[in-house]
Design a protein around this motif. Structure first.
Motif, PDB file in Angstrom:
ATOM      1  N   GLY A  20       0.794  -1.213   0.000  1.00 50.07           N
ATOM      2  CA  GLY A  20       0.000   0.000   0.000  1.00 50.07           C
ATOM      3  C   GLY A  20       0.827   1.264   0.000  1.00 50.07           C
ATOM      4  N   THR A  21       2.062   1.168  -0.423  1.00 52.02           N
ATOM      5  CA  THR A  21       2.962   2.327  -0.449  1.00 52.02           C
ATOM      6  C   THR A  21       3.610   2.445  -1.822  1.00 52.02           C
ATOM      7  N   PRO A  22       4.198   3.603  -2.144  1.00 49.78           N
ATOM      8  CA  PRO A  22       4.927   3.731  -3.407  1.00 49.78           C
ATOM      9  C   PRO A  22       6.131   2.799  -3.442  1.00 49.78           C
ATOM     10  N   VAL A  23       6.655   2.618  -4.635  1.00 50.46           N
ATOM     11  CA  VAL A  23       7.830   1.764  -4.839  1.00 50.46           C
ATOM     12  C   VAL A  23       9.085   2.624  -4.741  1.00 50.46           C
ATOM     13  N   LYS A  24      10.063   2.136  -3.997  1.00 52.58           N
ATOM     14  CA  LYS A  24      11.324   2.868  -3.824  1.00 52.58           C
ATOM     15  C   LYS A  24      12.299   2.574  -4.948  1.00 52.58           C
ATOM     16  N   SER A  25      12.460   1.298  -5.267  1.00 54.32           N
ATOM     17  CA  SER A  25      13.436   0.927  -6.305  1.00 54.32           C
ATOM     18  C   SER A  25      13.116  -0.441  -6.875  1.00 54.32           C
ATOM     19  N   ILE A  26      13.513  -0.632  -8.127  1.00 60.54           N
ATOM     20  CA  ILE A  26      13.439  -1.937  -8.776  1.00 60.54           C
ATOM     21  C   ILE A  26      14.754  -2.155  -9.502  1.00 60.54           C
TER      22      ILE A  26
END
Length: 383
Positions: free
Chosen positions: A139-145
């Motif tokens: 339920g949160t934004p993505v930091k890194s992929i």
């Protein structure tokens, strides 16, 4: 009833190849009517390309280098409102058609989707798939992929020819591939300036416990993923994206780095490009055995951002048991064309798009049906 038309680079080649399709079910599927199976188009004859574009809903183009042969085909599809996909990895040419045709394609609802093969579907659709899952899970934004690739297969003369064309297009336009080279013309948000540079030197990856080194397709792939983020207006957060290739040891990682970087540097010289073009000609490629035994695996590592779930980690794994440069790419672009056709009746917006923005979940389902596996886990799945 939907019809498929068999195509190829040269008229005589298509005629010969069509006689070799001796499998009755395949012939039935392709509806190869002997009297109506050829539409002849020449890249130098715009009217002939226009006739083909106006006779179909989706046009699949495999004739590169695209900087040399592709623009008239895109031009026709944009004017006729025909959806289009291709195999290019030529960043300079993609930037050119974005600048020339994105606005017009929006007005005609033509979806122009470059790079629908190994370059760049696993990266683009893979990052989209993982980002959605992270958002749903935490339920949160993505930091890194981070995308780590293992690949086995051959390389074709056509790919080399397209690579030469890509280098020459960049040099001719005096273009510098910035981190946001393929982004829309509007500036990225301030946080976008934190995007990592391309992986060049070998690094140890703590998440997969392996050395990761330079991946030759990464420069175009990472910029393609960033274009998807921008077109979608960052629904999963402005996550950092990078990718590299897995190596079995520290020494192997440095050998790969030396060979790839050395080759790339040498290819900046015209005399080297001319020599390579004469040695490795379009139409040549690996053996059937190499193509049959090839495969690729992508392991993506994603981290969430914010709240109690800060740093929450999710792995995604994508695998296909086909040579990525030939049979795997043929599968991916074929499924892309089918996904474009299936989604034509849905509410859609034209433009110069990406696989994720043009087809999204529909393409993922098509690829799964064709044998490409997608999986999500909280623990490292291995290669």
């Amino acid at each position: 009833m939907q019809k498929q038309i068999l195509g190829g680079h040269w008229q005589e080649e298509v005629k010969i190849d069509s006689t070799m399709l001796f499998y009755p079910l395949l012939r039935m599927f392709l509806f190869l009517n002997p009297r109506k199976k050829f539409l002849i188009g020449e890249s130098e004859d715009q009217a002939s390309i226009d006739r083909i574009a106006s006779s179909t809903h989706v046009l699949l183009s495999t004739a590169g280098p695209y900087a040399k042969y592709g623009t008239p085909v895109v031009d026709a599809c944009v004017r006729k409102g025909t959806d289009y996909c291709d195999l290019t990895g030529e960043m300079g040419w993609i930037r050119k058609i974005i600048d020339l045709y994105d606005g017009q394609a929006k007005s005609t609802n033509a979806r122009i989707v470059p790079s629908c093969g190994f370059d760049s579907i696993p990266s683009d659709i893979g990052a989209y798939f993982l980002a959605k899952n992270i958002r749903e899970k935490f339920g949160t934004p993505v930091k890194s992929i981070r995308n780590i690739v293992e690949v086995t297969g051959g390389i074709s003369g056509g790919t080399i020819s397209s690579g030469i064309g890509a280098i020459e297009e960049m040099q001719k336009g005096k273009q510098r591939p910035t981190r946001f080279f393929l982004n829309p013309s509007s500036p990225p948000p301030p946080s976008a300036t934190t995007q990592p540079g391309d992986i060049i030197m070998p690094v140890w990856d703590e998440d997969v416990k392996k050395y990761v080194c330079i991946f030759p397709l990464a420069p175009s792939n990472v910029r393609y993923v960033r274009r998807t983020q921008a077109i979608l207006n960052y629904p999963y957060g402005n996550f950092k994206y990078s990718e590299g290739m897995v190596a079995s040891s520290f020494i192997v990682a440095w050998v790969i780095t030396f060979l790839v970087c050395g080759f790339m540097l040498l290819m900046q010289l015209k005399i080297v490009r001319t020599l390579v073009g004469k040695i490795v000609k379009p139409g040549t490629g690996p053996s059937r055995s190499t193509m049959k035994n090839g495969y690729f695996t992508c392991v993506m590592v994603g981290h969430s951002l914010g709240g109690e779930k800060e740093g929450g980690r999710v792995f995604a794994k994508y695998h296909l048991d086909l040579d990525p440069g030939y049979m795997g790419t043929a599968l991916m672009i074929s499924q892309s064309s089918f996904a474009l056709l299936r989604t034509r009746k849905l509410a859609r917006e034209g433009g110069v798009l990406t696989p994720a923005t043009a087809m999204g979940d529909s393409l993922i389902e098509s690829l799964k049906d064709a044998g490409m596996t997608f999986s999500i886990s909280e623990t490292y799945p291995g290669f």
